[in-house]
Design a protein around this motif. Structure first.
Motif, mmCIF file in Angstrom:
data_model
loop_
_atom_site.group_PDB
_atom_site.id
_atom_site.type_symbol
_atom_site.label_atom_id
_atom_site.label_comp_id
_atom_site.label_asym_id
_atom_site.label_seq_id
_atom_site.Cartn_x
_atom_site.Cartn_y
_atom_site.Cartn_z
ATOM 1 N N GLN A 128 -25.642 1.913 29.487
ATOM 2 C CA GLN A 128 -24.892 0.844 28.835
ATOM 3 C C GLN A 128 -23.997 1.449 27.755
ATOM 4 O O GLN A 128 -24.485 2.036 26.792
ATOM 5 C CB GLN A 128 -25.849 -0.179 28.216
ATOM 6 C CG GLN A 128 -25.161 -1.318 27.467
ATOM 7 C CD GLN A 128 -26.165 -2.300 26.898
ATOM 8 O OE1 GLN A 128 -26.833 -3.027 27.641
ATOM 9 N NE2 GLN A 128 -26.291 -2.324 25.573
ATOM 10 N N GLY A 179 -17.711 -5.162 32.021
ATOM 11 C CA GLY A 179 -17.787 -6.545 31.560
ATOM 12 C C GLY A 179 -17.283 -6.664 30.133
ATOM 13 O O GLY A 179 -16.943 -5.664 29.492
ATOM 14 N N ILE A 214 -17.624 -9.349 26.370
ATOM 15 C CA ILE A 214 -18.145 -10.509 25.646
ATOM 16 C C ILE A 214 -17.140 -10.860 24.551
ATOM 17 O O ILE A 214 -16.819 -10.016 23.709
ATOM 18 C CB ILE A 214 -19.515 -10.233 25.016
ATOM 19 C CG1 ILE A 214 -20.554 -9.916 26.097
ATOM 20 C CG2 ILE A 214 -19.980 -11.454 24.210
ATOM 21 C CD1 ILE A 214 -21.946 -9.628 25.537
ATOM 22 N N LEU A 269 -19.750 -11.515 30.174
ATOM 23 C CA LEU A 269 -21.188 -11.392 29.959
ATOM 24 C C LEU A 269 -21.623 -12.262 28.788
ATOM 25 O O LEU A 269 -20.802 -12.845 28.083
ATOM 26 C CB LEU A 269 -21.540 -9.927 29.676
ATOM 27 C CG LEU A 269 -21.017 -8.891 30.683
ATOM 28 C CD1 LEU A 269 -21.323 -7.480 30.189
ATOM 29 C CD2 LEU A 269 -21.632 -9.120 32.056
ATOM 30 N N ASN A 270 -22.909 -12.365 28.584
ATOM 31 C CA ASN A 270 -23.440 -12.995 27.378
ATOM 32 C C ASN A 270 -24.448 -12.045 26.746
ATOM 33 O O ASN A 270 -24.798 -11.021 27.327
ATOM 34 C CB ASN A 270 -24.063 -14.368 27.690
ATOM 35 C CG ASN A 270 -25.167 -14.269 28.735
ATOM 36 O OD1 ASN A 270 -26.166 -13.586 28.521
ATOM 37 N ND2 ASN A 270 -24.996 -14.945 29.867
ATOM 38 N N ASP A 284 -27.304 -10.438 28.607
ATOM 39 C CA ASP A 284 -27.077 -9.371 29.585
ATOM 40 C C ASP A 284 -27.095 -7.986 28.940
ATOM 41 O O ASP A 284 -27.098 -6.979 29.632
ATOM 42 C CB ASP A 284 -25.712 -9.559 30.257
ATOM 43 C CG ASP A 284 -25.628 -10.872 31.032
ATOM 44 O OD1 ASP A 284 -26.581 -11.164 31.760
ATOM 45 O OD2 ASP A 284 -24.612 -11.582 30.894
#
Length: 240
Positions: free
Chosen positions: A151, A196, A198, A231-232, A235
């Motif tokens: 990540q 992704g 946010i 994403l939130n 995630d």
């Protein structure tokens, strides 16, 4: 004599053909069109764009330019321009400026750019971009294989300007090069990596930017654009 004349004519033809090919495919770009010309071309190619104001023209390199714009309906969008066949061409238009990944060269992650143009009505403070490789477990030929989660995160402020671009960070590029090399060697690539984002508001709360998504788009198929997942916080894994 006739044979020499034919060879001479063939040589002239090859030279002229080489000059034409170079001029058409490899000559250096001319000056970029004016804002008025950009608006006219965008509305000609894609009338739904209803482009009104070019906010900026951002060269990525000498053959690729990003032009964020505002439509007559006050939507904030993005247009993508490429120098090809001895002319500047608009290869894609999005009437909404949600973040996308522009791949100038699909085989070279260092040529990937996040691009965006966020509608001010969404009142965003920042965008957090992510590269994620899900953890996984498999057994192949009796051997157990475990892939840890990867990540990576990069925060970008959108308070001063609605639009912008960001080249993939170096550590992301290094990881992707290794990942692509490993996956290309497999008979069944896993494709478990994705990008992704946010969006965060002024109170650092994740929100849905309803004014910056779900627009119309045009593409002539000559542009490498990848959609990004919204994403939130659920995630995202926070290191302990």
């Amino acid at each position: 004599m006739k044979k020499k004349l034919k060879l001479w004519s063939l040589g002239i033809f090859i030279i002229l053909l080489s000059i034409i090919v170079y001029w058409f495919y490899f000559s250096k770009p001319t000056s970029f069109p004016t804002n008025e010309q950009l608006v006219a071309e965008m509305n000609r190619v894609f009338p739904k764009a209803t482009a009104s104001t070019i906010q900026d023209t951002i060269p990525i390199d000498e053959r690729h330019v990003l032009a964020p714009f505002i439509s007559k309906g006050d939507d904030y969008g993005l247009s993508y321009w490429v120098w090809k066949n001895h002319k500047w061409k608009v290869v894609s238009i999005n009437t909404k400026g949600k973040p996308m990944l522009w791949k100038l060269n699909k085989n070279d992650p260092s040529s990937f750019y996040f691009v965006w143009n966020i509608d001010p009505r969404d009142q965003l403070s920042s965008i957090h971009y992510y590269l994620i490789r899900d953890r996984g477990f498999r057994i192949a030929e009796g051997i157990e294989h475990y892939n840890p989660r990867v990540q990576m995160e990069k925060r970008v402020s959108v308070q001063e300007k609605t639009y912008g671009l960001m080249q993939l960070p170096d550590d992301w590029v290094k990881f992707m090069n290794v990942y692509n090399k490993v996956e290309s060697a497999k008979q069944s690539p896993e494709r478990d990596m994705f990008f992704g984002w946010i969006p965060y508001d002024q109170k650092d709360k994740g929100i849905f930017p309803e004014n910056s998504v779900n627009g119309s788009s045009f593409s002539n198929g000559e542009v490498g654009l990848e959609y990004l997942m919204i994403l939130n916080k659920g995630d995202i894994e926070i290191p302990r």
